[in-house]
Design a protein around this motif. Structure first.
Motif, PDB file in Angstrom:
ATOM      1  N   ILE A   1      23.929  12.564  34.515  1.00  0.00           N
ATOM      2  CA  ILE A   1      24.428  11.400  35.263  1.00  0.00           C
ATOM      3  C   ILE A   1      24.351  10.151  34.388  1.00  0.00           C
ATOM      4  CG2 ILE A   1      23.875   9.841  37.183  1.00  0.00           C
ATOM      5  CD1 ILE A   1      23.095  12.364  38.789  1.00  0.00           C
ATOM      6  N   LEU A   2      23.256   9.995  33.662  1.00  0.00           N
ATOM      7  CA  LEU A   2      23.088   8.814  32.815  1.00  0.00           C
ATOM      8  C   LEU A   2      24.076   8.792  31.653  1.00  0.00           C
ATOM      9  CD1 LEU A   2      19.199   8.639  32.673  1.00  0.00           C
ATOM     10  CD2 LEU A   2      20.734   7.067  33.865  1.00  0.00           C
TER      11      LEU A   2
ATOM     12  N   ARG B   1      21.553   5.237  37.778  1.00  0.00           N
ATOM     13  CA  ARG B   1      22.139   4.553  36.619  1.00  0.00           C
ATOM     14  C   ARG B   1      21.522   3.183  36.372  1.00  0.00           C
ATOM     15  NH1 ARG B   1      28.615   5.961  36.805  1.00  0.00           N
ATOM     16  NH2 ARG B   1      28.424   7.875  35.599  1.00  0.00           N
ATOM     17  N   LEU B   2      21.007   2.536  37.419  1.00  0.00           N
ATOM     18  CA  LEU B   2      20.342   1.235  37.255  1.00  0.00           C
ATOM     19  C   LEU B   2      18.873   1.387  36.861  1.00  0.00           C
ATOM     20  CD1 LEU B   2      21.759  -0.797  40.264  1.00  0.00           C
ATOM     21  CD2 LEU B   2      22.251  -1.145  37.848  1.00  0.00           C
ATOM     22  N   GLY B   3      18.338   2.597  36.996  1.00  0.00           N
ATOM     23  CA  GLY B   3      16.937   2.832  36.658  1.00  0.00           C
ATOM     24  C   GLY B   3      15.992   2.558  37.802  1.00  0.00           C
ATOM     25  N   ARG B   4      16.497   2.418  39.025  1.00  0.00           N
ATOM     26  CA  ARG B   4      15.621   2.216  40.183  1.00  0.00           C
ATOM     27  C   ARG B   4      14.921   3.516  40.554  1.00  0.00           C
ATOM     28  NH1 ARG B   4      20.177  -0.919  43.546  1.00  0.00           N
ATOM     29  NH2 ARG B   4      20.123  -2.869  42.405  1.00  0.00           N
TER      30      ARG B   4
ATOM     31  N   PRO C   1      13.051   6.321  36.628  1.00  0.00           N
ATOM     32  CA  PRO C   1      13.025   5.497  35.414  1.00  0.00           C
ATOM     33  C   PRO C   1      12.258   6.144  34.261  1.00  0.00           C
ATOM     34  CG  PRO C   1      11.490   4.620  37.002  1.00  0.00           C
ATOM     35  CD  PRO C   1      12.224   5.744  37.679  1.00  0.00           C
ATOM     36  N   THR C   2      11.407   7.117  34.567  1.00  0.00           N
ATOM     37  CA  THR C   2      10.601   7.737  33.520  1.00  0.00           C
ATOM     38  C   THR C   2      11.300   8.911  32.847  1.00  0.00           C
ATOM     39  OG1 THR C   2       9.526   9.134  35.170  1.00  0.00           O
ATOM     40  CG2 THR C   2       8.440   7.052  34.599  1.00  0.00           C
ATOM     41  N   ILE C   3      12.411   9.375  33.430  1.00  0.00           N
ATOM     42  CA  ILE C   3      13.153  10.477  32.809  1.00  0.00           C
ATOM     43  C   ILE C   3      14.051   9.902  31.723  1.00  0.00           C
ATOM     44  CG2 ILE C   3      14.885  12.258  33.187  1.00  0.00           C
ATOM     45  CD1 ILE C   3      13.708  12.701  35.921  1.00  0.00           C
TER      46      ILE C   3
ATOM     47  N   PRO D   1      19.914   4.211  27.701  1.00  0.00           N
ATOM     48  CA  PRO D   1      20.024   2.882  28.325  1.00  0.00           C
ATOM     49  C   PRO D   1      20.562   2.981  29.744  1.00  0.00           C
ATOM     50  CG  PRO D   1      21.704   3.167  26.633  1.00  0.00           C
ATOM     51  CD  PRO D   1      20.825   4.362  26.568  1.00  0.00           C
ATOM     52  N   ARG D   2      20.018   2.156  30.617  1.00  0.00           N
ATOM     53  CA  ARG D   2      20.454   2.097  32.012  1.00  0.00           C
ATOM     54  C   ARG D   2      21.499   1.009  32.161  1.00  0.00           C
ATOM     55  NH1 ARG D   2      17.263   6.226  31.469  1.00  0.00           N
ATOM     56  NH2 ARG D   2      15.981   6.815  33.226  1.00  0.00           N
TER      57      ARG D   2
END
Length: 169
Positions: free
Chosen positions: A82-83, A107-110, A113-115, A120-121
């Motif tokens: 997805i990222l 995608r925003l890292g909400r 976030p640790t994966i 970059p998000r």
């Protein structure tokens, strides 16, 4: 309105918190499937709990989430794809059988976030591309905020349209 009934003591059900036998029934409901649901309270510690008498109501099987506050069923490999994907959020949502907002949060890292934090998000907020003055083109813009201290300028760059102090750099 009729007179309020006094709750009656129920001695066979001691409090699960403190063990006191001084408990009373707050409410009794008869469910459609024949189950009697009673809401009880303790006079000593004010703890409340629910008892079900009779057949238990049918409930769907619980499927635990991968992590708290995350879409169900997504693996680490799914998150990475997805990222790295350039597909629109709606397309990915239908592909992974989750909501569009779940894809946006990934995608925003909400969420997650640790994966793979090295990927970059997406930057939060929409890029402003409409014609007209923006706070970033004002001579009073310091690079991160307005030198006059307007908090709206940092979050909404279209604030310059309504600002009387706007000056072209």
């Amino acid at each position: 309105m009729g007179p309020r009934r006094k709750p009656y003591l129920v001695t066979p059900h001691p409090c699960p918190e403190c063990g006191s036998p001084s408990t009373f029934v707050l409410r009794t409901d008869n469910l459609r499937n024949g189950t009697t649901r009673r809401r009880l309270a303790c006079r000593s510690c004010t703890h409340r709990w629910t008892l079900l008498d009779g057949p238990l109501p049918d409930r769907p099987a619980y499927q635990p989430r991968a992590t708290p506050y995350s879409p169900r069923g997504l693996t680490e490999r799914d998150i990475v794809s997805i990222l790295l994907s350039t597909e629109p959020d709606r397309t990915l949502a239908s592909l992974y059988n989750c909501s569009r907002q779940s894809i946006v949060n990934i995608r925003l890292g909400r969420t997650f976030p640790t994966i793979r934090p090295d990927i970059p998000r997406r930057i939060s907020g929409r890029a402003y591309s409409a014609p007209g003055p923006t706070c970033t083109t004002c001579s009073h813009w310091s690079g991160t905020c307005c030198t006059f201290g307007f908090p709206e300028a940092a979050t909404d760059h279209t604030f310059a349209r309504d600002c009387d102090l706007f000056l072209v750099a």
